[in-house]
Design an enzyme around this catalytic site. Structure first.
Site, mmCIF file in Angstrom:
data_model
loop_
_atom_site.group_PDB
_atom_site.id
_atom_site.type_symbol
_atom_site.label_atom_id
_atom_site.label_comp_id
_atom_site.label_asym_id
_atom_site.label_seq_id
_atom_site.Cartn_x
_atom_site.Cartn_y
_atom_site.Cartn_z
ATOM 1 N N HIS A 275 0.859 -1.197 0.000
ATOM 2 C CA HIS A 275 0.000 0.000 0.000
ATOM 3 C C HIS A 275 0.892 1.243 0.000
ATOM 4 O O HIS A 275 1.968 1.244 0.605
ATOM 5 C CB HIS A 275 -0.904 -0.016 1.237
ATOM 6 C CG HIS A 275 -1.965 1.030 1.186
ATOM 7 N ND1 HIS A 275 -1.705 2.343 1.495
ATOM 8 C CD2 HIS A 275 -3.270 0.971 0.813
ATOM 9 C CE1 HIS A 275 -2.825 3.048 1.325
ATOM 10 N NE2 HIS A 275 -3.783 2.234 0.914
ATOM 11 N N GLU B 280 -3.978 2.070 -7.140
ATOM 12 C CA GLU B 280 -4.360 3.219 -6.315
ATOM 13 C C GLU B 280 -3.419 4.385 -6.616
ATOM 14 O O GLU B 280 -2.302 4.436 -6.072
ATOM 15 C CB GLU B 280 -4.242 2.871 -4.829
ATOM 16 C CG GLU B 280 -5.248 1.870 -4.344
ATOM 17 C CD GLU B 280 -5.523 2.004 -2.846
ATOM 18 O OE1 GLU B 280 -6.670 2.235 -2.483
ATOM 19 O OE2 GLU B 280 -4.579 1.896 -2.055
#
Ligand code: 13P
Length: 256
Positions: free
Chosen positions: A93, A165
């Protein structure tokens, strides 16, 4: 392919709050067989939630884990310790990459460790605002994908989920902007092409690709109709019951 709706709770909720919230999610959800609902609570909550969760409705995801199974690694939790408690784990992430300085080598080892421990890694990739401004998006995406998967064999690559993302679209980033469906489409296409280049065209359709970055009920439908998007990874909106459930219902409507 099923549609994946993932809620990343990040560093929010006490164990008690997480338990109540999970209970409410499960109560509010019909059992949609074609939508895989996944939540990623903070580490402390995973064990108690794993005893509470109805896995037909919701699956659990860790937000992070360490690639070695045991040893002198103070403060870490291993994939082997999470085995059985969670079905998924976020890896790479952007908050891990940029706040905790995880590099591509560490991320590759984590992806491999997840697979070794029968946990599906959700490999997160995405360019920063300045990388996009300098026209580096394609290179960044290709590099993060190739290095993140560098320890995964051809046989195992279909056990991975990719989440795109763009860092500049994440709501906690000060200058966050919404990505347009066209911008998302372009990068999703690039991800599919890169996967095809590395592993062959046959495998591309077996690897789910999700989109994340300020996803909410009002834009979920638009992102879910982008060709190649197989689901969504929500942060802020996943902390609000009505919004998270609305996203799931939008997914049901758009994808059925
Ligand atoms: P937001 O949905 O709050 O932008 O967060 C996205 C994210 O980082 C999910 O992993």
């Amino acid at each position: 392919m099923r549609t994946y709706i993932v809620g990343n709770w990040k560093l929010n909720f006490t164990v008690g709050e997480a338990s109540i919230y999970l209970h409410k999610i499960m109560k509010s959800l019909p059992n949609y067989r074609d939508i895989q609902v996944i939540v990623a609570p903070p580490m402390m909550a995973l064990q108690p939630l794993s005893l509470q969760v109805d896995r037909h409705k919701v699956k659990l995801c860790a937000q992070n884990a360490f690639y070695r199974d045991y040893g002198a690694f103070t403060g870490e939790t291993s994939f082997s310790q999470l085995r059985g408690a969670v079905d998924y784990c976020l890896v790479g992430h952007s908050e891990r990459r940029y706040i905790f300085h995880e590099d591509d080598k560490v991320i590759a080892k984590k992806v491999a460790a997840a697979i070794r421990n029968k946990i599906t890694p959700i490999l997160c990739i995405g360019e920063t605002e300045s990388e996009r401004a300098f026209g580096e998006t394609a290179d960044v995406i290709r590099d993060q994908l190739a290095s993140g998967l560098s320890e995964v064999s051809d046989d195992d690559v279909s056990k991975v989920i990719i989440a795109y993302e763009p860092v500049w679209a994440i709501s906690s980033v000060k200058s966050a902007k919404l990505a347009t469906p066209d911008e998302v489409a372009e990068v999703i296409k690039l991800i599919k092409t890169s996967l095809g280049d590395i592993y062959g065209a046959k495998v591309v359709d077996e690897i789910p690709v999700l989109f994340g970055g300020s996803v909410g009920p009002s834009n979920a439908g638009g992102y879910l109709t982008v060709p190649g998007v197989d689901g969504l990874l929500a942060g802020g909106a996943s902390l609000i019951l009505s919004e998270f459930v609305d996203i799931i219902n939008v997914a049901k409507r758009v994808r059925s």
